[in-house]
Design a protein around this motif. Structure first.
Motif, mmCIF file in Angstrom:
data_model
loop_
_atom_site.group_PDB
_atom_site.id
_atom_site.type_symbol
_atom_site.label_atom_id
_atom_site.label_comp_id
_atom_site.label_asym_id
_atom_site.label_seq_id
_atom_site.Cartn_x
_atom_site.Cartn_y
_atom_site.Cartn_z
ATOM 1 N N GLN B 276 0.630 -1.152 -0.662
ATOM 2 C CA GLN B 276 -0.414 -0.561 -0.337
ATOM 3 C C GLN B 276 0.956 1.315 -0.005
ATOM 4 O O GLN B 276 0.575 1.962 -0.861
ATOM 5 C CB GLN B 276 -1.086 -0.351 1.387
ATOM 6 N N VAL B 277 2.161 1.435 0.574
ATOM 7 C CA VAL B 277 2.896 2.122 1.009
ATOM 8 C C VAL B 277 3.955 2.822 -0.681
ATOM 9 O O VAL B 277 3.838 3.610 -0.784
ATOM 10 C CB VAL B 277 4.056 2.555 1.907
ATOM 11 N N LEU B 278 3.553 1.774 -0.765
ATOM 12 C CA LEU B 278 4.702 1.619 -2.434
ATOM 13 C C LEU B 278 3.745 1.980 -3.725
ATOM 14 O O LEU B 278 3.977 3.161 -4.221
ATOM 15 C CB LEU B 278 5.556 0.431 -2.591
ATOM 16 N N ALA B 279 2.776 1.844 -3.512
ATOM 17 C CA ALA B 279 1.599 2.044 -4.379
ATOM 18 C C ALA B 279 0.998 3.718 -4.349
ATOM 19 O O ALA B 279 1.306 4.547 -5.179
ATOM 20 C CB ALA B 279 0.206 1.587 -4.198
ATOM 21 N N ALA B 280 1.398 3.783 -3.412
ATOM 22 C CA ALA B 280 0.544 5.835 -2.815
ATOM 23 C C ALA B 280 2.416 6.191 -3.591
ATOM 24 O O ALA B 280 1.470 7.584 -3.436
ATOM 25 C CB ALA B 280 0.803 5.795 -0.484
ATOM 26 N N ARG B 281 3.163 6.390 -2.831
ATOM 27 C CA ARG B 281 4.738 6.579 -3.763
ATOM 28 C C ARG B 281 4.125 6.821 -4.817
ATOM 29 O O ARG B 281 4.585 7.912 -5.864
ATOM 30 C CB ARG B 281 5.863 6.033 -2.902
ATOM 31 N N ILE B 282 4.020 6.438 -5.890
ATOM 32 C CA ILE B 282 3.595 5.827 -7.215
ATOM 33 C C ILE B 282 2.555 6.639 -7.732
ATOM 34 O O ILE B 282 3.367 7.394 -8.628
ATOM 35 C CB ILE B 282 3.679 4.170 -7.676
ATOM 36 N N VAL B 283 1.571 6.417 -6.832
ATOM 37 C CA VAL B 283 0.552 7.605 -7.767
ATOM 38 C C VAL B 283 0.725 8.606 -6.783
ATOM 39 O O VAL B 283 0.390 10.093 -7.898
ATOM 40 C CB VAL B 283 -0.666 7.178 -7.467
ATOM 41 N N SER B 284 1.220 9.019 -5.358
ATOM 42 C CA SER B 284 1.277 10.426 -5.568
ATOM 43 C C SER B 284 2.555 11.525 -6.131
ATOM 44 O O SER B 284 2.414 12.521 -6.618
ATOM 45 C CB SER B 284 1.589 10.772 -3.781
ATOM 46 N N SER B 285 3.443 10.412 -6.695
ATOM 47 C CA SER B 285 4.385 11.417 -7.403
ATOM 48 C C SER B 285 4.354 11.890 -8.726
ATOM 49 O O SER B 285 4.075 12.487 -9.000
ATOM 50 C CB SER B 285 5.887 9.899 -7.627
ATOM 51 N N ARG B 286 3.461 10.658 -9.618
ATOM 52 C CA ARG B 286 2.858 10.642 -11.361
ATOM 53 C C ARG B 286 1.955 11.972 -10.920
ATOM 54 O O ARG B 286 1.901 13.023 -11.747
ATOM 55 C CB ARG B 286 2.659 9.732 -11.206
ATOM 56 N N ALA B 287 1.134 11.818 -9.566
ATOM 57 C CA ALA B 287 -0.279 13.329 -9.834
ATOM 58 C C ALA B 287 0.577 14.058 -9.378
ATOM 59 O O ALA B 287 0.639 15.578 -10.180
ATOM 60 C CB ALA B 287 -1.124 12.944 -8.271
ATOM 61 N N ALA B 288 1.758 14.558 -8.549
ATOM 62 C CA ALA B 288 2.636 15.895 -7.911
ATOM 63 C C ALA B 288 3.314 15.935 -9.604
ATOM 64 O O ALA B 288 3.186 17.655 -9.955
ATOM 65 C CB ALA B 288 3.400 15.445 -7.091
ATOM 66 N N LEU B 289 4.073 15.312 -10.613
ATOM 67 C CA LEU B 289 4.419 15.280 -11.437
ATOM 68 C C LEU B 289 4.315 15.791 -12.872
ATOM 69 O O LEU B 289 3.707 17.187 -13.448
ATOM 70 C CB LEU B 289 6.016 14.639 -11.664
#
Lengths: 391, 341
Positions: B276-289
């Motif tokens: 769940q944490v890795l998924a959070a990092r992946i989608v939040s990085s993409r949303a921000a960038l």
């Protein structure tokens, strides 16, 4: 915040799991219309007899009177069985039913809602027309009041399951005035009425349920009108917000299982080089991981949406965000599967085949960003109603 | 099951947001561009006074004893405000100190006296004995310790033990950057990864900051789309603009939901917490960038200027995206997990 289910909810999940294991249909769903109808209604009837129909519907209409959390648990467990969607029962259970609950008279509710839950009837939706797709309010199928009847003439299109449906939630033009949103009426149409002609439309997936419907002076009793003559737009909007809010929960939950199944496939299926498993290809591996992250986020959004619904009751424009995100992820997963299976992508396998067909699923995925309001329309709704952008 | 902020959490985040908008305006990043520290000491201590450094720390060390979900919601505000300063390193450092049996050290971090800079190991290794190798250090000015995350655990090492730091030109005007080459420096505290997955906690808080950035650029782009008039109409009437804003909104919402899911999963010790944490990092990085990039485009020529804030969101998002875990490793790590619970 917490992700814990209460002891009652945990027990509910156990009961659902046990019951599903014992009762899910094992035979393949027939592809011809009459067999499909019998299969879908039979499965709904089995659920009703087991006490699982209408989990979040009020008890007075034959439901269980539980919350959307239990409904979510049901969908999660149902997805784990690997069965495809509720299909022919979708409009009745997720569309017409909830609309009737909010807008219909007690007589209408008492007559129709239990029949939907019992699996007695199939419903279809008569909204889109050749000249009114995204611009739904431009619909022109005419209804003239004649005594205590509406007389309907015109055409509807993209009507899934019209060929096997008993009833239709039908939008007709009763008044042509200055405002195109005024003068629309939402009416329950008996699909066996004289003057109705249903013709199948073949889809890119090859399914047998897509139809167009022609109405030639079809007579519908005025008592079938829901929410008042000329006031159907408001009724329709409540239907659509249900569709975008909670009706797709089952699909969203199922997509996570589809991705897991695809990852399993990629571990065994030879990849682009024809030798190593597909998952050892870097590009495929990264796309699979991205899909995993996205379906996880879709589930988290679904959970948050359920919590919001528990607090506010009526789905808001946030439902469009879920619908849009789901559709885009579903399409990417469909396309990714074609790369995972490599040369097998040439073989058409129905998504109803045992174990699921990736090629059938790929073509089906295109419907997800069109049906229930296109992704472009969802973006308009988000822009206008969530972000407040100028129209 | 509840994934929405409670009334208390809404009050907490409103207070944090108010502090940042009043005390740490984004324009300050440009104003302090040539200062050694990205945040002044007075404001740093005011933030500590407000309790921002001890949200999840136990009350014995001066903390509030709240959960990771509360802390993540506040870090979302830090990200939204682009607040500079060693918040992330110090909060994680206090957690490490508590779990490594140094409550005294934790207390001095919670009250702001001891700042902890983040250090990324470029090569070399870190273990219970200390570290050796080449490091990049973020915001070292005024810090007493650096926090280094390794494969087997996390260490606090005295900044002074790193020797001379060589300042580098960094991409983000709100984040100072330096490098250090260390022969051997002993660890003041060591926390084995099997006792506490501090990297996952770091990823949750970084994801929360990325969510804040994704929401901030969504709002900035939408405001511009409402107010900027071309061809006699606000540009937001055009679907080319409107739909990009909608995509930013959806990505931000997905990132927020998954980040809170990850925070709660980690906090409650769910079996799928790493997933769940890795998924959070992946989608939040993409949303921000993606969002920060779209925001620059929607602002046109203005978005390309140093004077505008748009580039600051993009640059902070890039910094956060590269902290703790590179994207290919996050994706590989996620695919290696068992299916979600």
């Amino acid at each position: 915040m917490d992700l814990d289910f209460s002891p009652e909810q945990v027990q509910f999940r156990e009961e659902v799991r046990t019951w599903l294991t014992e009762h899910v249909p094992r035979e393949q769903r027939p592809e011809e219309p009459a067999g499909m109808r019998e299969f879908d209604l039979g499965w709904q009837r089995t659920q009703w007899e087991g006490g699982w129909a209408g989990i979040a519907w009020p008890e007075q209409y034959g439901g269980r009177g539980l919350t959307l959390v239990q409904q979510l648990i049901w969908y999660e467990e149902y997805a784990r069985t690997g069965l495809p969607g509720i299909d022919a029962n979708f409009v009745g259970l997720s569309h017409a039913g909830p609309t009737l609950m909010t807008r219909a008279t007690e007589e209408q509710k008492a007559f129709h809602l239990p029949r939907i839950l019992r699996g007695d009837v199939v419903w279809c939706q008569g909204f889109s027309e050749p000249g009114a797709g995204s611009d739904l309010a431009a619909l022109s199928t005419r209804a003239v009041i004649d005594g205590d009847e509406l007389v309907v003439t015109g055409q509807k299109i993209w009507t899934s399951f019209a060929n096997i449906a008993d009833h239709q939630e039908l939008l007709v033009r009763t008044t042509r005035g200055d405002s195109k949103h005024h003068g629309i009426t939402w009416v329950i149409c008996d699909m066996n009425s004289p003057g109705i002609d249903v013709r199948p439309i073949e889809t890119i997936e090859g399914g047998a349920e897509f139809c167009e419907v022609f109405y030639d002076e079809v007579r519908i009793p005025l008592e079938n009108v829901v929410g008042g003559v000329d006031d159907g737009w408001r009724v329709a909007m409540s239907t659509l917000s249900f569709e975008r809010g909670t009706a797709f929960t089952a699909n969203q939950v199922r997509l996570a299982d589809t991705v897991e199944k695809l990852i399993d496939t990629a571990r065994e299926h030879p990849g682009p080089d024809g030798r190593r498993p597909a998952i050892e290809d870097d590009e495929i591996a990264r796309r699979l991981a991205t899909a995993r992250a996205e379906v996880a986020a879709l589930r988290a959004m679904t959970y948050a949406g359920v919590c919001r619904n528990l607090r506010t009751d009526t789905p808001g424009p946030e439902g469009s965000m879920l619908k849009l995100y789901y559709a885009e992820v579903a399409k990417e997963v469909g396309r990714l599967a074609m790369d995972v299976i490599g040369p097998d992508a040439l073989r058409l396998v129905s998504r109803w085949a045992p174990g699921g067909g990736w090629t059938g699923n790929y073509f089906y995925s295109f419907s997800q960003s069109i049906g229930g309001g296109t992704s472009e329309i969802q973006r308009n709704i988000i822009g206008d109603r969530v972000l407040g952008l100028p129209r | 099951m509840d994934l929405l902020p409670s009334r208390d959490q809404l009050e907490l985040t409103a207070a944090a947001a108010e502090f940042f908008s009043e005390q740490v305006p984004i324009a300050g990043i440009r104003a302090r561009r040539d200062e050694p520290a990205s945040l002044d000491t007075k404001t740093w201590l005011a933030g500590a006074e407000l309790g921002l450094l001890g949200l999840s720390a136990p009350e014995e060390v001066g903390g509030s004893g709240l959960g990771l979900d509360d802390e993540a919601l506040v870090f979302r505000e830090i990200g939204r405000a682009l607040a500079p300063g060693p918040f992330l390193g110090t909060v994680l450092g206090a957690r490490l100190a508590v779990l490594a049996g140094r409550p005294d050290l934790a207390a001095s971090m919670v009250d702001g006296r001891t700042a902890v800079a983040l250090a990324e190991l470029r090569d070399g290794s870190v273990g219970p004995e200390g570290l050796g190798g080449r490091l990049d250090v973020l915001d070292p000015e005024g810090s007493t310790y650096v926090l280094v995350l390794g494969e087997d655990g996390a260490a606090l090492v005295e900044t002074a033990a790193l020797g001379d730091l060589e300042p580098l030109a960094g991409i983000d005007p709100g984040t100072r950057l330096a490098s250090a080459t260390v022969g051997a420096a002993s660890a003041a505290c060591w926390l084995p990864a099997d006792q506490e997955p501090l990297r996952l906690r770091a990823l949750v808080l970084a994801s929360a900051m990325l969510v804040g950035i994704a929401e901030a650029v969504r709002d900035q782009a939408s405001d511009h789309a409402k107010n900027r008039v071309q061809f006699g109409r606000p540009i937001g009437v055009n679907q080319a603009i409107k739909h990009r804003c909608a995509d930013m909104a959806v990505a931000a919402e997905a990132a927020l939901s998954q980040t809170m899911f990850g925070a709660v999963a980690l906090q409650s010790g769910r079996a799928d917490r790493e997933f769940q944490v890795l998924a959070a990092r992946i989608v939040s990085s993409r949303a921000a960038l993606d969002g920060a990039s779209a925001n620059i485009q929607i602002h046109g020529g203005m978005g390309y200027t140093y004077e505008h804030d748009a580039h600051l969101y993009l640059k902070r998002a890039q910094v956060l995206d590269h902290l703790f875990l590179q994207r290919t490793d996050a994706l590989g790590g996620l695919l290696a997990q068992a299916a979600a619970q």
